[in-house]
Write a protein that holds these residues in place. Structure first.
Motif, short mmCIF file in Angstrom:
data_model
loop_
_atom_site.label_atom_id
_atom_site.label_comp_id
_atom_site.label_asym_id
_atom_site.label_seq_id
_atom_site.Cartn_x
_atom_site.Cartn_y
_atom_site.Cartn_z
N SER A 1 0.88 1.94 10.22
CA SER A 1 0.43 1.84 8.84
C SER A 1 0.53 3.22 8.21
O SER A 1 0.57 4.23 8.92
CB SER A 1 -1.02 1.33 8.76
OG SER A 1 -1.91 2.27 9.34
N ARG B 1 -2.10 1.30 1.16
CA ARG B 1 -1.82 1.15 2.59
C ARG B 1 -0.89 -0.03 2.84
O ARG B 1 -1.06 -1.11 2.27
CB ARG B 1 -3.12 0.91 3.37
CG ARG B 1 -4.21 1.96 3.19
CD ARG B 1 -3.80 3.31 3.72
NE ARG B 1 -3.48 3.27 5.14
CZ ARG B 1 -3.16 4.35 5.85
NH1 ARG B 1 -3.06 5.54 5.24
NH2 ARG B 1 -2.88 4.26 7.12
N PRO C 1 -1.58 -3.88 6.11
CA PRO C 1 -1.96 -3.63 7.51
C PRO C 1 -2.94 -4.66 8.04
O PRO C 1 -3.61 -5.33 7.28
CB PRO C 1 -2.57 -2.22 7.46
CG PRO C 1 -2.90 -1.96 6.03
CD PRO C 1 -2.05 -2.87 5.20
N ALA D 1 1.58 -1.95 6.18
CA ALA D 1 1.73 -2.05 7.64
C ALA D 1 3.11 -1.59 8.07
O ALA D 1 3.86 -2.32 8.74
CB ALA D 1 1.47 -3.49 8.08
#
Length: 411
Positions: free
Chosen positions: A278, A313, A411, A315
């Motif tokens: 991530s 954020r 994520p 993944a």
């Protein structure tokens, strides 16, 4: 599958029980009827020898019986239970023949007895209740036995089906774990021999995948380490250049290649099962756009775009996202003329983010979306690098420009 096996056993058990219980129930009804008629016939046979004897003795014997019996004497009088002469009584007296006649109340038994004074007729009636006495209780017993056997069969079938389906469910779970890159997942051989063989084959496949990935990581790491020697020589050559600007430019390029090599080594050694990737997509995209903006200014390209004003954020490993964006921007510089503007946009979505790289160049050929193909004398893996990190990868645009969109997962 478990439900289907249970239903199959249930249907089979029901058919077997019906084939057994229905004839047994009919037989029990016939046995009860024959028993009642046989008891009535025994009573009549007890009275028949006394039909021509003393009326007092006859009356005493008749009234002592458990069933109502009537004796029609030749003079028209009766002994026993009060009754009128029925057609069966008259027929038996006239034909001198014993009869069993079905009536609305049950079964009527008449037996003629020829004596010196004439013909007497012994009559008794077996009611329907007596004919079916005990049948209902027997049928209920058979029904309870059938239900108990059915429940027992369902229990055994469920246990048997579980021994078959449980290993299949386990195999499916292990397959999903392997598909999610959990290479330590292994199946426990259980169940029938065929399922044990499948479990063994799945474990062998998992071991093979693990060994192949380990060998691939080793080869990538070895190749990356081999590249360090020429990179070190290149850096030394850059330092020996007399022109400071040229020396700095070559050294910066060598440092960039060194960083890429280091990223490859880290990626090869990274265990995605224990360290899920991530990164902050906003920071990575901002850094790479700033890196390419210098080259864009040298080639007269206008750079526009839009980035979120907060961390985003995704993944995806930072090195992978940077490599994918570098590949896309590298394609822009390699396949579009100088002074061609381009834009980089990163936007948040409910399920992650979308990264878009657009330019106003000649666009991609129709074959550019195919993996490993290129129209610029390259390996054609630039787009594939970007494709690997995206959940969806789309290419649009023609001669008026090209647009590449990558959907990045959360994520």
């Amino acid at each position: 599958m478990r439900t289907r096996l249970t239903l199959l056993v249930a249907a089979t058990t029901v058919l077997v029980l019906l084939a057994f219980l229905v004839p047994t129930g009919l037989l029990l009804r016939q046995v009860a009827r024959d028993r009642a008629l046989g008891q009535a016939d025994d009573v009549i046979q007890t009275i028949v020898p006394l039909a021509g004897s003393d009326p007092g003795t006859l009356r005493l014997v008749v009234t002592a019986q458990a069933v109502p019996v009537t004796v029609f004497l030749p003079d028209g009088t009766t002994v026993g239970a009060p009754a009128t002469a029925t057609p069966a009584v008259r027929l038996a007296r006239g034909a001198n023949q014993a009869l069993t006649v079905a009536t609305g109340a049950g079964r009527e038994l008449v037996v003629p007895v020829v004596g010196a004074a004439g013909t007497s007729v012994v009559r008794t009636v077996v009611t329907d209740a007596e004919l079916s006495r005990g049948v209902t209780r027997s049928w209920l017993t058979l029904g309870g036995l059938g239900v108990a056997l059915l429940l027992l069969g369902l229990l055994v079938a469920d246990r048997l089906a579980r021994t078959i389906t449980a290993p299949i469910t386990q195999l499916g779970a292990v397959s999903h774990r392997l598909a999610n890159a959990e290479l330590t997942a292994r199946a426990t051989p259980a169940g029938p021999p065929e399922l044990r063989e499948v479990a063994g084959a799945l474990n062998h496949l998992a071991d093979r995948i693990h060994h192949l990935l380990a060998a691939e990581r080793d080869r990538i790491a070895d190749l990356s380490h081999r590249l360090r020697t020429p990179l070190t020589a290149l850096r030394l050559e850059a330092e020996s250049l007399r022109d400071p600007d040229e020396s700095a430019r070559v050294a910066a390029a060598a440092d960039g290649v060194a960083r890429a090599v280091t990223a490859i080594i880290r990626q090869a050694r990274r265990d995605v099962t224990t360290h899920p990737a991530s990164c902050d997509a906003t920071a990575v995209v901002r850094d790479r756009v700033a890196f390419w903006r210098v080259l864009a200014e040298d080639t007269g390209r206008a750079v526009t775009g839009s980035l979120p004003d907060r961390p985003l954020r995704v993944a995806v490993a930072a090195d992978d996202l940077a490599a994918a964006l570098d590949a896309l921007l590298g394609n822009v510089f390699a396949h579009t003329p100088d002074e061609t503007p381009f834009s980089v946009t990163l936007a948040a979505r409910p399920d992650g983010a979308i990264l878009t790289v657009a330019d106003r160049g000649p666009g991609f050929p129709a074959s550019a979306a195919a993996r490993g193909t290129s129209g610029g004398d390259s390996t054609g893996l630039g787009l594939d690098i970007a494709r690997q990190i995206a959940t969806t990868f789309e290419i649009a645009g023609g001669p008026g420009g090209a647009v590449v969109s990558l959907s990045l997962p959360t994520p």
